[in-house]
Motif scaffolding. Structure first.
Motif, PDB file in Angstrom:
ATOM      1  N   UNK A  34      13.200   2.757   3.605  1.00 35.88           N
ATOM      2  CA  UNK A  34      12.915   1.792   4.671  1.00 35.88           C
ATOM      3  C   UNK A  34      11.467   1.317   4.555  1.00 35.88           C
ATOM      4  N   UNK A  35      11.192   0.466   3.552  1.00 38.22           N
ATOM      5  CA  UNK A  35       9.805   0.078   3.294  1.00 38.22           C
ATOM      6  C   UNK A  35       9.234  -0.985   4.234  1.00 38.22           C
ATOM      7  N   UNK A  77       0.835  -1.204   0.000  1.00 32.78           N
ATOM      8  CA  UNK A  77       0.000   0.000   0.000  1.00 32.78           C
ATOM      9  C   UNK A  77       0.868   1.253   0.000  1.00 32.78           C
ATOM     10  N   UNK A  78       1.962   1.215   0.743  1.00 30.33           N
ATOM     11  CA  UNK A  78       2.884   2.357   0.785  1.00 30.33           C
ATOM     12  C   UNK A  78       3.507   2.600  -0.585  1.00 30.33           C
ATOM     13  N   UNK A  79       3.831   1.517  -1.299  1.00 29.31           N
ATOM     14  CA  UNK A  79       4.387   1.667  -2.656  1.00 29.31           C
ATOM     15  C   UNK A  79       3.387   2.386  -3.556  1.00 29.31           C
ATOM     16  N   UNK A  80       2.126   1.996  -3.476  1.00 33.09           N
ATOM     17  CA  UNK A  80       1.097   2.657  -4.289  1.00 33.09           C
ATOM     18  C   UNK A  80       0.943   4.120  -3.885  1.00 33.09           C
ATOM     19  N   UNK A  81       0.994   4.388  -2.598  1.00 29.01           N
ATOM     20  CA  UNK A  81       0.810   5.754  -2.110  1.00 29.01           C
ATOM     21  C   UNK A  81       1.959   6.665  -2.519  1.00 29.01           C
ATOM     22  N   UNK A  82       3.175   6.219  -2.285  1.00 30.72           N
ATOM     23  CA  UNK A  82       4.320   7.078  -2.592  1.00 30.72           C
ATOM     24  C   UNK A  82       4.456   7.287  -4.097  1.00 30.72           C
ATOM     25  N   UNK A  83       4.120   6.246  -4.870  1.00 31.35           N
ATOM     26  CA  UNK A  83       4.223   6.396  -6.318  1.00 31.35           C
ATOM     27  C   UNK A  83       3.086   7.244  -6.883  1.00 31.35           C
ATOM     28  N   UNK A  84       1.954   7.312  -6.200  1.00 29.91           N
ATOM     29  CA  UNK A  84       0.893   8.228  -6.634  1.00 29.91           C
ATOM     30  C   UNK A  84       1.420   9.661  -6.636  1.00 29.91           C
TER      31      UNK A  84
END
Length: 178
Positions: free
Chosen positions: A110-111, A72-79
């Motif tokens: 630091x994912x 979810x963090x990957x999707x958020x940061x890439x948005x």
């Protein structure tokens, strides 16, 4: 199972998408965390409620709580990053590259999961949103870590098929309301 529910929700004209969902996800050569993290991250990026709900359920069967949060963090940061870096590129003035982003992006460093997995998820999300700068950057980082092209290719296939399901279901919802 929720992947089956998603496939069943697709209309007859989307038979290729239905079959591709099953084959691309069902026969993927990616390890479970890479596969289901990619599926979840792109489901978030596709912004279709049904796709996200069904694939989140399926992903939770295969991912730790930390990996769910990281996807979810990957999707958020890439948005954020996909809009920012794509826009800087499309403006066409290289001087913008000399200006600092001044955007918080600490999750990239630091994912909470293996860095390669997170990079793969960011790459797949970037394919959904069409940021060439981010696609190139994440592909380069993955290749530098020894990730084979076939792994990158798998993530791109997953992104394409999940996106197709989301687009189809969005269209069906709009047409049903007409």
């Amino acid at each position: 199972m929720s992947l089956d529910a998603l496939k069943e929700a697709l209309p007859a004209y989307a038979k290729d998408t239905r079959l591709n969902l099953g084959s691309v996800i069902g026969t993927s050569t990616l390890p479970a965390q890479q596969l289901w993290g990619t599926v979840l991250a792109v489901a978030v990026a596709c912004r279709n409620e049904q796709v996200l709900r069904e694939l989140d359920e399926a992903a939770r069967e295969h991912l730790s709580a930390e990996a769910v949060q990281a996807a979810r963090a990957a999707a958020s940061i890439m948005a954020m990053n996909n809009v920012y870096y794509r826009a800087k590129h499309l403006v066409g003035d290289p001087e913008y590259n000399n200006l600092p982003a001044r955007l918080r992006m600490q999750v990239i460093g630091n994912p909470g999961v293996d860095k390669v997995d997170f990079e793969l998820w960011c790459l797949a999300v970037s394919a959904i949103t069409g940021c060439g700068v981010c696609l190139e950057s994440h592909e380069k980082a993955l290749r530098k870590e020894g990730v084979p092209r076939e792994t990158v290719h798998e993530a791109l296939r997953i992104a394409g098929v999940v996106h197709a399901a989301a687009v189809t279901l969005d269209a069906e919802r709009v047409l049903a309301d007409a």
